[in-house]
Each structure stands twice: as C-alpha cells, then as structure tokens.
Motif scaffolding. Structure first.
Motif, PDB file in Angstrom:
ATOM      1  N   UNK B  46     -28.373 -33.428 -19.807  1.00 60.60           N
ATOM      2  CA  UNK B  46     -27.158 -33.212 -19.010  1.00 60.60           C
ATOM      3  C   UNK B  46     -27.545 -32.735 -17.602  1.00 60.60           C
ATOM      4  N   UNK B  47     -28.509 -31.821 -17.535  1.00 67.55           N
ATOM      5  CA  UNK B  47     -28.936 -31.319 -16.226  1.00 67.55           C
ATOM      6  C   UNK B  47     -29.481 -32.471 -15.377  1.00 67.55           C
ATOM      7  N   UNK B  49     -28.800 -35.650 -15.661  1.00 70.93           N
ATOM      8  CA  UNK B  49     -27.701 -36.549 -15.281  1.00 70.93           C
ATOM      9  C   UNK B  49     -26.900 -35.966 -14.122  1.00 70.93           C
ATOM     10  N   UNK B  50     -26.599 -34.676 -14.170  1.00 65.17           N
ATOM     11  CA  UNK B  50     -25.811 -34.057 -13.093  1.00 65.17           C
ATOM     12  C   UNK B  50     -26.584 -34.115 -11.776  1.00 65.17           C
ATOM     13  N   UNK B  53     -26.594 -37.610 -10.421  1.00 64.12           N
ATOM     14  CA  UNK B  53     -25.296 -37.991  -9.877  1.00 64.12           C
ATOM     15  C   UNK B  53     -25.109 -37.378  -8.486  1.00 64.12           C
ATOM     16  N   UNK B  80     -25.030 -40.826 -18.711  1.00 62.96           N
ATOM     17  CA  UNK B  80     -23.720 -40.276 -19.068  1.00 62.96           C
ATOM     18  C   UNK B  80     -23.092 -41.069 -20.213  1.00 62.96           C
ATOM     19  N   UNK B 106     -15.220 -34.486 -25.241  1.00 64.55           N
ATOM     20  CA  UNK B 106     -16.014 -35.147 -24.209  1.00 64.55           C
ATOM     21  C   UNK B 106     -15.303 -36.378 -23.660  1.00 64.55           C
ATOM     22  N   UNK B 107     -15.330 -36.519 -22.359  1.00 62.19           N
ATOM     23  CA  UNK B 107     -14.802 -37.727 -21.719  1.00 62.19           C
ATOM     24  C   UNK B 107     -15.942 -38.308 -20.895  1.00 62.19           C
ATOM     25  N   UNK B 108     -16.159 -39.618 -21.020  1.00 66.06           N
ATOM     26  CA  UNK B 108     -17.292 -40.226 -20.327  1.00 66.06           C
ATOM     27  C   UNK B 108     -16.885 -40.959 -19.062  1.00 66.06           C
ATOM     28  N   UNK B 109     -17.889 -41.290 -18.256  1.00 67.63           N
ATOM     29  CA  UNK B 109     -17.669 -41.988 -16.994  1.00 67.63           C
ATOM     30  C   UNK B 109     -17.574 -43.483 -17.290  1.00 67.63           C
ATOM     31  N   UNK B 210     -12.274 -42.431  -7.629  1.00 69.15           N
ATOM     32  CA  UNK B 210     -13.517 -41.725  -7.353  1.00 69.15           C
ATOM     33  C   UNK B 210     -14.556 -42.655  -6.719  1.00 69.15           C
TER      34      UNK B 210
END
Lengths: 370, 368
Positions: B46-47, B49-50, B53, B80, B106-109, B210
């Motif tokens: 997750x780190x 990926x953030x 991004x 993601x 969880x909601x994904x991109x 976005x």
C-alpha cells in the motif's frame, strides 16, 4: 491546521484522492495527520491498581480532527494487538470534558475479553506505552450532562457508579469541579460508588481529596467485598431524601443498574448506562429453536445468548467492536427469525434486517448471514 | 472443453475426500500462521502504491518526465487493482480488522463498484469456476471461450471482441454485472439493472473527474499531456489486467465443467474443479507482485481468502499433491500462456471442425 485542514477536508481533496480517502494518503506520512478520521497517541500511562485485573489511566493526544467530548461520553478505541489483529472496544472518557484536539484520558481495567492474546483491555491496561497508536471514533453517547458546561444542572446532582462504571461519572465530577463548581449554587453533589475492595478502588486519592474540600460534594465509597452494604433504595433514601426527584446518573454492571432502575420506579430524573450489555434476555430454559449461520453452514440449538456469543461458541470470528451495541461494527444481515435487543428488550421479526449481533439474542429459530 | 470427461484423470469419491482433506490442512496451517509478516507485506505494498501514485501525479508537472509519470501511475493503478484491490476484496486481510483493508469497505481505482464486483467475482466466479452456464467469466458474456458454447456467426468477431475487451477492460468488468447478453436473450429485463446503474455511474463520474478533469486542470498548461498520460495509465492497467486474468483460466489444458457434474459436489470435488480450472504463469517475484499473485491462479482458486503472498510458498506443496493424484498442474511462461489463449480465441471464432467426434485430448495440459 486551520486553512490546511479545511483544504484537506474539502470535496476537491476528496475527489482527487478518490476512490481512497485523503486519510489513506496522510497516514502514510504521519499517523497523527488526519482530515476525517480520529486517531490518538498515548502520551502518558499511569497505573491505578495492580492485581489480577490491573487498571491504567492513559493520557491520549488526539488528532486535530477530535471534536472534543461531553462529560459521560464514550469513544471507540481500536488497537493493533500482537499478531497484527486490530480489536475495537468502547471506553468512557474519564477526564473532564475536552475541546477540539484536546488531550483526554481513558481509564482501562484489564478484562479477559476473548483469550489473553486478543484481549484489548488487558493490552491497553498492561502493555500500552507512550507512543502507542490508537484508532478512535468521535465521542458519542447520550449519557451526558446537558446545559452549559459550567452549570450542567440547576439542581442537586446524584452520581451512582459501580466498578469500572466510575469512569463516565468521574468525568462529570471532574468537569463540575474544573469549571468552577464550588457548591455555593445550592445544588450539592452526591457521589456514591461501589467497589469490591479498597485495593480495586481507582481514583482513591483524588476522591479522598475531593471529599476533604469544602465543596458540597459528598463522596461515599462502599467496598462491598469488605462488608459494605450493597445498593438499596432505603439506604439511598437516607443519603439523598427524595432521590427520585434528583437528577441522577448511574453507570455500572447490569445488576447495579437494574437495582437502581427499580429503585427509581420509572422516574425521568434517572439516566443510566450499562458498561456491559446483559448476556442474555432469556433464561437458557426459555430459549428454543435453532440458530443458523448461513454463510459458514454452521448451526446449533439456540442457547438464548446473543448471536455473537453463539457464533463465537461455534468457532466463528465475526467482526466486532464495542460488544455492547454502540459501534455497529458487528452489524450483520438477519435473514429470518425474531431477535430481542438484550439492552432494550425490543423484539424484531423483520426478515432481511441488519442487526447488531452483540446485543441481539434470538427468540426461537433464527438465521443470520455469517 | 469437456476435457474432464476425456483427458483429465477422474478421481474416486474416496480420493476426492482425501484431496479435500489435504487441501484443508494447508489452508488451516496458513490461517494459523497469519500475523505480522502478512500485515507488514500488505502495508508495504500500500505504501509503495501511494508513493507511486503521488510521484506519478507530480511528475506531470515536468513534461520531459512524461513517460516516467505514466509508468509510475500505471504501476500504481495495477497495484491498486490487483495486489491490493482484488486481494483485499477477497477478504484476504479481513482478519486484521483494519477498516482500510476490509473487504466490506475497500473501494478500488476502477469504474466497477467494488460491491458489484464482489458479487460477480467472489461469489459467482469463485463458486462456479469454469462451470459452463454458471460462471459468467467464461467469455464475459461476449466471447466464445469453450467448445461447448454453441457456435454462432456472431463469434466470427471473437478476436475483435477480445481486443476491445482488453482495451476497455475496466469498463467490461463494470458492465459484467449488467448481463447484457442475458438481456439480449430475454432472460433478464432492463429493470433488473436499474439498481446497478447508480453505483456504476458514480464510479465512472469519479474516475472521469479525477483523471480527465481535475488532475489535468491542476497542471495548467500541460492539461492535454496530463489527460493523455492518465488515459494511458488506465489503458496500460486494462491491457495488463486483461492478459493476466485471461491467462488464469483460458490457456489450453484448462478444464471446464457441466452443471450436472457439479451438483451436490463434495468439498474435495470443489478443490478438484478449482485445480483443473485454473492455470499459473511462471515468473519472478516482481512479476508475481505485478499480477497481484494471480500468476498463482491455481493456488488463488484453491484458497481465495488466504493472503496472496502465501501462494508462492504453498505452490510447491500443491504441485506435489497434483503429482500424487495424477492431476495436471497447469503452468507456463507468460508468452506461452498468452499465445495459447490467443489461439483459443481465434480457433473458437470458427465453427468446430470435428463437432461430431468426441473432442479427444487435442489439447495436452501445458507442461507442469
């Protein structure tokens, strides 16, 4: 944080971070930065009592998103336990009413909720250190003193508590004293507390000091394990004549709360809070039918306990939080059957209804999606 | 192919029960061992990926770094959707009790709402894996991916449809639940879809806002470049995800099943069907990360709710079990699996040449 937090909380920031929340990015930089969520760091730990069920008071520095609390309110506290499992429970805030972003304290007694490894209260009371990160909710609950903070009530006040139930009423008492309550307003405060023994009595020194001062606060601590008399209406009437017409806040184990409710006989002056939901509204002999857990295919004879207790007895580990019907973490779809709310006694038979399994006990056969 | 009846070894009920018990034992062992290492791993992903991004979005301010920005954003979207989104939504990290990694939240991109995906993927696809007529992932309602789907002139366009599905994969996934083919066939009414529209449109609006309005606008004069970059990143993710996912179930040697075979099936048969209905892709650890460990599709289908980082470590055991029971363990390098899928897409565009003959083992299981 004024302008910055307004920006971070804006819809534009949410749209840019979508589908994740802004907090999912901020937490990567510093766990105490948040735009919406509330987290806190333990900054001080004070051991109140030792023994089998030691008690500690934790001072918490919350994120700027903390909106403060009114005396008597509680907060959900999530902690990552060893094994990377986060547990969540509700605790009353024990310090005087706080403002936005202000520090507050939690006083936690080590209970064995779940096995030792997964007991959040034991972890907080014995293993939390300055630096421990807490995942919090905003303060909630209606067991509060309303009106303005300085004059919470224009009338005499009676606070009754038992065991760990002392924390919310202690917050009320501390708020009164901090905000200039000096007894000259003609509304004396009676603080009646039941503890098992002097060794298990928390805040003993502070209560003794409050009792000594000339402040019209009458502190009565009863140690039931040392021959002290249990709660009864006659003794209360001697202490506070006309107690049924006195603004009263009572918090403690179910037995005490029920005895207080009986003594007040429906008086609207009484506000109560259980710190633990009653386990079962039905006796085991009354319980009938079958409790079924659809997703896992498990089921057993209805024991009359809450759905959560019955699920856990079968080895299921549903998501839970406060385990007292407050936080809605355990909300699960009930597909059929009637359940009774163990706190209010209300029954509901609607099919496909979301119920809080920690406070819902089946009345007859029942199926839930677990 | 109905290869289960011809080329795949059939196991007796007793063998199936034994197979089920062995698989359950692996599952129990891993479940009992879950802990800090798994949490650290997913937090690390997750780190990463953030950071990617944020880096990708920021690099669009430096036009010469455009390819780098697109690369960072593409990898971020792939992580993601796959190693984080797909796996979190399977409930692989629900035991942690962390709301940010909870399958329910969880909601994904991606333009497909996670709630709808969890139904079509976790429930329909994973329960009825490769059961013809039940598993709507066989051809996604658009393609002919199995001999037992009757041929129709429409399927002459099979390769074209597959190409379009690849390019617009996230849209295909989002439309998946609308079951357009069942509406055309009159088995489903448009009204049945009403409830789904709002969720999809909300996700579509958010992604469009976005990626195609806000972030391009924030880069001012570079608006068109940023817009093109964001669109490219979405495209790269679509192409990658499509290819990895199609390699999971459609290379030669993967079995399909009839509804009759799976009625009242035992736990052992369920494992058997998952084993024969999936295929792996060989590769290094970076490759596995980028596929969300769906390169271990076999292990994923056996244990969909175990953290995906565990698949590599149990794959040796699964393979050994396959050998003992004489079951094929379908795996191969990416190029080989892709070629195999492409050949199938093209071959099934045409009517079957030997329809009358029982389909013999024309397709050997890919070398284990």
């Amino acid at each position: 944080m004024g302008v910055l937090s307004a920006v971070l909380q804006s819809r534009a920031a949410a749209a840019l971070a979508s589908p994740h929340s802004v907090d999912r990015f901020l937490e990567q930089v510093n766990p105490l930065w948040a735009a919406h969520e509330v987290r806190g760091r333990v900054v001080d730990v004070r051991r109140e009592t030792t023994g089998v069920h030691p008690v500690s008071t934790l001072t918490v520095q919350p994120t700027s998103t903390w909106r403060g609390h009114r005396a008597g309110q509680h907060v959900q506290v999530g902690v990552d336990l060893p094994g990377a499992r986060r547990a969540t429970r509700c605790f009353s805030v024990s310090s005087a009413a706080s403002g936005p972003g202000e520090r507050f304290t939690l006083t936690v007694r080590a209970h064995d909720d779940g096995d030792e490894r997964t007991s959040l209260s034991r972890h907080l009371a014995t293993a939390a250190t300055p630096g421990t990160l807490l995942h919090l909710s905003q303060a909630g609950g209606e067991f509060t003193m309303h009106a303005t903070p300085a004059t919470p009530s224009p009338h005499p006040v009676l606070l009754i508590s038992g065991g760990s139930g002392i924390t919310p009423v202690m917050s009320m008492l501390r708020t009164l004293l901090r905000d200039g309550y000096d007894g000259r307003a003609g509304r004396p405060v009676t603080f009646l507390h039941y503890a098992r023994s002097a060794a298990e009595q928390i805040y003993a020194e502070e209560l003794a000091a409050i009792a000594r001062f000339d402040n019209h606060v009458d502190v009565r601590v009863v140690h039931t394990g040392a021959g002290g008399q249990r709660f009864g209406p006659a003794a209360l009437a001697r202490l506070v004549p006309g107690f049924r017409d006195t603004d009263t806040w009572a918090c403690g184990p179910t037995g005490l709360v029920q005895a207080v409710q009986a003594a007040y006989d429906g008086s609207e002056r009484l506000r109560v809070e259980h710190f633990k939901a009653p386990a079962s509204p039905l006796g085991a002999e009354e319980a009938e039918g079958e409790t079924s857990f659809a997703r896992s295919g498990l089921g057993a004879a209805n024991t009359g306990e809450t759905l959560l207790a019955q699920a856990e007895a079968l080895g299921l580990r549903p998501q839970t939080g406060c385990r007292m019907g407050i936080c809605f973490s355990c909300t699960t779809r009930k597909t059929s059957g009637t359940v009774r709310d163990v706190v209010t006694g209300e029954e509901s038979a609607r099919p496909d209804e979301d119920v809080r399994i920690c406070v819902s006990a089946p009345v007859g056969s029942c199926t839930v999606d677990l | 192919m109905t290869s289960t009846t011809t080329s795949s070894p059939r196991l007796t009920p007793v063998q199936l029960d034994a197979l089920g018990a062995e698989m359950d034992a692996i599952r129990q062992r891993v479940l009992a061992d879950l802990g800090e290492a798994d949490a650290d791993y997913i937090h690390g992903v997750v780190r990463l990926q953030r950071r990617l991004e944020v880096a990708g979005r920021a690099l669009f301010y430096l036009p010469p770094a455009w390819p780098l920005a697109v690369a960072a954003l593409s990898v971020s979207k792939i992580l993601d959707n796959m190693e984080i989104g797909h796996n979190v939504m399977h409930g692989q990290y629900d035991w942690m009790g962390e709301p940010g990694l909870s399958s329910r939240m969880y909601e994904w991109d991606n333009v497909c709402p996670s709630e709808q995906w969890r139904y079509s993927h976790n429930y329909i696809h994973h329960t009825f894996t490769n059961v013809l007529g039940k598993d709507r992932d066989i051809g996604y309602g658009i393609l002919r991916m199995d001999e037992d789907q009757p041929w129709h002139p429409y399927y002459l366009g099979n390769p074209v449809y597959a190409f379009l599905l690849m390019v617009f994969f996230e849209w295909g996934v989002a439309m998946h639940d609308l079951e357009v083919e069942n509406i055309v066939a009159g088995r489903r009414s448009l009204a049945d879809n009403k409830a789904l529209h709002a969720g999809i449109m909300r996700k579509v609006r958010r992604q469009a806002l976005k990626d195609y309005v806000l972030f391009p606008a924030l880069t001012g004069p570079f608006f068109p470049l940023t817009l093109a970059g964001n669109a490219t990143a979405n495209l790269v993710r679509n192409v990658w995800a499509f290819n990895i996912i199609f390699c999971g179930h459609f290379p030669a040697g993967v079995a399909t099943f009839s509804e009759g075979e799976c009625e009242d099936e035992s736990r052992g048969h369920w494992y058997y069907r998952q084993l024969l209905g999936s295929a792996n892709i060989d590769g290094g650890s970076l490759f596995h990360l980028m596929t969300g460990n769906l390169s271990f599709q076999v292990e994923h289908h056996l244990f969909p709710d175990l953290p995906a980082r565990r698949y590599p470590e149990i794959s040796g055991e699964v393979r050994e079990i396959c050998e003992r029971y004489g079951l094929p363990y379908n795996t191969g390098p990416l190029g080989k699996q892709l070629l195999s899928v492409a050949r199938k897409i093209c071959r099934l565009a045409l009517p079957d040449r030997r329809r009358e003959q029982p389909s013999q083992a024309a397709e050997q299981p890919a070398a284990a």
